[in-house]
Design an enzyme around this catalytic site. Structure first.
Site, PDB file in Angstrom:
ATOM      1  N   LYS A 185      -6.141   5.322  10.191  1.00  0.00           N
ATOM      2  CA  LYS A 185      -6.812   4.742   9.017  1.00  0.00           C
ATOM      3  C   LYS A 185      -6.308   3.316   8.892  1.00  0.00           C
ATOM      4  CE  LYS A 185      -6.701   3.807   5.028  1.00  0.00           C
ATOM      5  NZ  LYS A 185      -6.926   2.411   4.565  1.00  0.00           N
ATOM      6  N   CYS A 237       6.803  -8.127   6.888  1.00  0.00           N
ATOM      7  CA  CYS A 237       7.750  -7.268   6.166  1.00  0.00           C
ATOM      8  C   CYS A 237       9.187  -7.736   6.365  1.00  0.00           C
ATOM      9  CB  CYS A 237       7.582  -5.820   6.586  1.00  0.00           C
ATOM     10  SG  CYS A 237       7.575  -5.629   8.352  1.00  0.00           S
ATOM     11  N   GLU A 251       9.730  -8.391  -3.571  1.00  0.00           N
ATOM     12  CA  GLU A 251       9.042  -8.863  -2.373  1.00  0.00           C
ATOM     13  C   GLU A 251       7.757  -9.586  -2.787  1.00  0.00           C
ATOM     14  OE1 GLU A 251       7.169  -5.890   0.129  1.00  0.00           O
ATOM     15  OE2 GLU A 251       7.868  -6.976   1.905  1.00  0.00           O
TER      16      GLU A 251
HETATM   17  P1  NAD Z   1      -0.279  -0.883   1.119  1.00  0.00           P
HETATM   18  O1  NAD Z   1       0.842   0.057   1.055  1.00  0.00           O
HETATM   19  O2  NAD Z   1      -1.041  -1.153  -0.110  1.00  0.00           O
HETATM   20  O3  NAD Z   1      -1.367  -0.426   2.200  1.00  0.00           O
HETATM   21  C1  NAD Z   1      -0.990   0.007   3.477  1.00  0.00           C
HETATM   22  C2  NAD Z   1      -1.966   1.067   3.940  1.00  0.00           C
HETATM   23  O4  NAD Z   1      -1.867   2.175   3.054  1.00  0.00           O
HETATM   24  C3  NAD Z   1      -3.437   0.625   3.925  1.00  0.00           C
HETATM   25  O5  NAD Z   1      -4.087   1.179   5.044  1.00  0.00           O
HETATM   26  C4  NAD Z   1      -3.959   1.255   2.655  1.00  0.00           C
HETATM   27  O6  NAD Z   1      -5.345   1.528   2.680  1.00  0.00           O
HETATM   28  C5  NAD Z   1      -3.172   2.544   2.626  1.00  0.00           C
HETATM   29  N1  NAD Z   1      -3.092   3.141   1.285  1.00  0.00           N
HETATM   30  C6  NAD Z   1      -3.146   2.535   0.086  1.00  0.00           C
HETATM   31  N2  NAD Z   1      -3.095   3.444  -0.903  1.00  0.00           N
HETATM   32  C7  NAD Z   1      -3.013   4.663  -0.309  1.00  0.00           C
HETATM   33  C8  NAD Z   1      -2.928   5.992  -0.800  1.00  0.00           C
HETATM   34  N3  NAD Z   1      -2.940   6.264  -2.105  1.00  0.00           N
HETATM   35  N4  NAD Z   1      -2.847   6.998   0.092  1.00  0.00           N
HETATM   36  C9  NAD Z   1      -2.823   6.752   1.422  1.00  0.00           C
HETATM   37  N5  NAD Z   1      -2.930   5.512   1.951  1.00  0.00           N
HETATM   38  C10 NAD Z   1      -3.008   4.472   1.090  1.00  0.00           C
HETATM   39  O7  NAD Z   1       0.361  -2.179   1.742  1.00  0.00           O
HETATM   40  P2  NAD Z   1      -0.365  -3.511   2.129  1.00  0.00           P
HETATM   41  O8  NAD Z   1      -0.583  -4.293   0.886  1.00  0.00           O
HETATM   42  O9  NAD Z   1      -1.526  -3.220   2.988  1.00  0.00           O
HETATM   43  O10 NAD Z   1       0.771  -4.183   3.034  1.00  0.00           O
HETATM   44  C11 NAD Z   1       1.816  -4.882   2.474  1.00  0.00           C
HETATM   45  C12 NAD Z   1       3.078  -4.042   2.395  1.00  0.00           C
HETATM   46  O11 NAD Z   1       3.393  -3.443   3.636  1.00  0.00           O
HETATM   47  C13 NAD Z   1       4.271  -4.884   2.046  1.00  0.00           C
HETATM   48  O12 NAD Z   1       5.043  -4.256   1.064  1.00  0.00           O
HETATM   49  C14 NAD Z   1       5.039  -4.992   3.350  1.00  0.00           C
HETATM   50  O13 NAD Z   1       6.379  -5.268   3.245  1.00  0.00           O
HETATM   51  C15 NAD Z   1       4.748  -3.704   3.990  1.00  0.00           C
HETATM   52  N6  NAD Z   1       4.858  -3.811   5.457  1.00  0.00           N
HETATM   53  C16 NAD Z   1       5.924  -3.211   6.065  1.00  0.00           C
HETATM   54  C17 NAD Z   1       6.082  -3.285   7.431  1.00  0.00           C
HETATM   55  C18 NAD Z   1       7.222  -2.597   8.139  1.00  0.00           C
HETATM   56  O14 NAD Z   1       7.165  -2.419   9.336  1.00  0.00           O
HETATM   57  N7  NAD Z   1       8.271  -2.184   7.462  1.00  0.00           N
HETATM   58  C19 NAD Z   1       5.137  -3.973   8.191  1.00  0.00           C
HETATM   59  C20 NAD Z   1       4.058  -4.579   7.547  1.00  0.00           C
HETATM   60  C21 NAD Z   1       3.935  -4.472   6.164  1.00  0.00           C
END
Ligand code: NAD
Length: 501
Positions: free
Chosen positions: A192, A303, A402
């Site tokens: 997804k 991240c 963050e």
């Molecule tokens: P997000 O958590 O909002 O979304 C990530 C994914 O989760 C998307 O595909 C989204 O559709 C899905 N998602 C959202 N709500 C959901 C739910 N209720 N159930 C299941 N899936 C759901 O994050 P974002 O805004 O897309 O990305 C930014 C965040 O990701 C930041 O906090 C960043 O630090 C983190 N990040 C971490 C890493 C790492 O490797 N540690 C890498 C990249 C980004």
């Protein structure tokens, strides 16, 4: 080709490239069962990239059913290691042949500079695929100490159906961190992608079919987190969720697991990573370059972004000036221009988050040294200039939360103990960096810093061979390296009771 010819060529390609919009289930491009779609737009200039399938629980269910059938009949799992390896190498070859197309899609979808997509995102995604292709025939089980009456061994078995949920900042790269090791272990995957960046995930899965991956082994369902993501994470026939994203969603995924089938959950979350510059830093110019790019690369949407810069008071005014000089050269530009090194933020919403943190930092009394504004508004895209604040209190919002945007906070320290205390004073623990010429101090820092990744005299100085993941609320479970394979497998203990021959 000069710069303007290169730009014209990229713009022409962008006008004609096919933008994938459908789900890929059981080897076929399909619409959602209820026909729902959402408009995918380019953050660089707001152009429409098409109406993408918005998957519902019913679409997730048919993707999981397909993945389960593929797993149970062994069409992938039961192939020899040699055969699976050949398919994953063919997959990497086809991704390589389509690297320009994938880079263009990634740049259009995310607003990241085309040069970064070409030089970093797509090559790293391909390299990840090759690494796990190479690894998969080198995974051995264990034989227990033998006895005349018993022979026991432990063997890794694939888990079954893996649900991979990934973010938008490095869409294909993050997807391959999950998909490649999961496939290498013999699992099926339902991916997804983030709703902001679905295109390379869909295209990659089409190319996997061309490489010979059997149908149903890799299905992609675009859609919102709330609908498609939640349905995947709550599905009773998904064995594991491999996630990269925010801590807020990470918490939900653990809840969904508890409320459904106790599926495994692996979380790679955010960070507030510190970079510490000691007065014996061996190369202040190199450190200033690293400090600037460690926060401004990918418009700060990384991240591991080093969003807290801790500088010793004896060198602070000199060092901060050097960082500001580097940052002044990082100018927002059109993501499709090959000369651009800093592009657009992913969305209007994310841009407003960054601008909100900038306003809060001003209100809380930090001194703005550079940037602070939205720029290039006339382009129709979402651009925030590299922004630097000095004099950030350790209690300030900018020191604690963050941003996931191009905003750097500088904090002064007086001695080593104070530096470690400030660095570790966070709920996160993803990455940390230290600049020093003193070997003992470097080793002490590596021991003292509570983070999954520690870099000495360089930022992000590691690759697929090293595990990636966080301590504390930055998550658990590791991507990259051979360690990542274990989370896509179960360990089975088999014992034979031996009688007389
Ligand atoms: P997000 O958590 O909002 O979304 C990530 C994914 O989760 C998307 O595909 C989204 O559709 C899905 N998602 C959202 N709500 C959901 C739910 N209720 N159930 C299941 N899936 C759901 O994050 P974002 O805004 O897309 O990305 C930014 C965040 O990701 C930041 O906090 C960043 O630090 C983190 N990040 C971490 C890493 C790492 O490797 N540690 C890498 C990249 C980004």
């Amino acid at each position: 080709m000069n710069d303007s010819e290169a730009l014209v060529r990229t713009l022409k390609r962008a006008a004609t490239v096919r933008c994938p919009t459908d789900a890929l289930i059981e080897g076929r491009s399909v619409a959602a069962l209820d026909g729902a779609r959402f408009t995918n737009s380019a953050p660089g200039d707001g152009r429409s990239l098409g109406d993408v399938v918005s998957g519902s629980a019913a679409d997730i269910d048919r993707a999981v059913v397909s993945a389960r059938a593929a797993f149970e009949d062994g069409r992938w799992r039961d192939q020899t290691a040699k055969a699976k390896k050949a398919v994953l190498h063919a997959f990497a070859d086809i991704l390589t042949a389509h690297a320009d197309e994938l880079a263009l899609l990634e740049s259009l979808d995310t607003g990241k500079p085309i040069g970064d997509a070409e030089a970093v995102d797509i090559p790293l995604a391909i390299n990840t695929t090759r690494y796990y292709a190479e690894a998969l025939d080198k995974i051995y089980g264990e034989v227990a100490p033998p006895s005349p009456t018993r022979l026991s061994y432990a063997v890794h078995e694939p888990l079954g159906v893996i649900g991979a949920i990934v973010p938008w900042n490095f869409p294909l790269h993050m997807a391959m961190w999950k998909v490649a090791p999961a496939l290498a272990m013999g699992n099926s995957v339902v991916l997804k992608p983030a709703e902001q960046s679905p295109m390379t995930a869909i295209r990659m899965a089409e190319l996997a079919l061309d490489a010979g991956l059997p149908t149903g082994v890799l299905n992609v369902v675009p859609g919102t987190g709330d609908a498609a993501g939640q349905a995947l994470a709550r599905h009773m026939d998904v064995d594991m969720i491999a996630f990269t994203g925010s801590g807020q969603v990470g918490r939900l995924l653990m809840r969904y697991s508890g409320e459904s089938n106790l599926k495994r959950v692996s979380l790679e979350l955010g960070g507030k990573s510190p970079q510490i510059v000691f007065p014996d830093c061996p190369d202040l110019d190199a450190a200033a370059q690293a400090a600037a790019w460690a926060i401004f690369y990918n418009q700060g949407q990384v991240c591991t972004a080093a969003s807290r810069l801790l500088v010793h008071r004896d060198i602070k005014s000199d060092f901060v000036q050097r960082v500001v000089e580097v940052a002044k050269t990082i100018v927002p530009g059109d993501p499709l221009d090959p000369a651009t090194r800093f592009g657009a933020m992913i969305s209007e919403a994310q841009m407003n988050v960054a601008l909100g943190y900038i306003a809060t930092a001003e209100r809380e009394g930090a001194q703005r040294m550079l940037g602070g504004s939205r720029v290039r508004q006339e382009s129709g895209g979402y651009y925030v200039e590299p922004t630097i604040f000095d004099g950030v209190a350790t209690t300030a919002t900018l020191a604690r939360e963050e941003v996931f945007g191009p905003v750097l906070g500088i904090i002064e320290f007086g001695d080593d103990e104070e530096a470690y205390a400030i660095a570790n004073d966070t709920v996160y623990g993803l990455a940390a960096g230290v600049w020093t010429a003193n070997l003992n101090r470097a080793h002490a820092a590596a021991r003292r810093l509570k983070a999954g990744l520690v870099w000495v005299n360089g930022w992000d100085a590691c690759d697929i061979t090293m595990p990636f993941g966080g301590f504390k609320q930055s998550g658990f479970g590791r991507d990259r390296s051979l360690h990542a394979l274990a989370k896509y497998a179960d360990l089975k203990a088999v014992s034979f009771t031996l009688g007389a021959a």
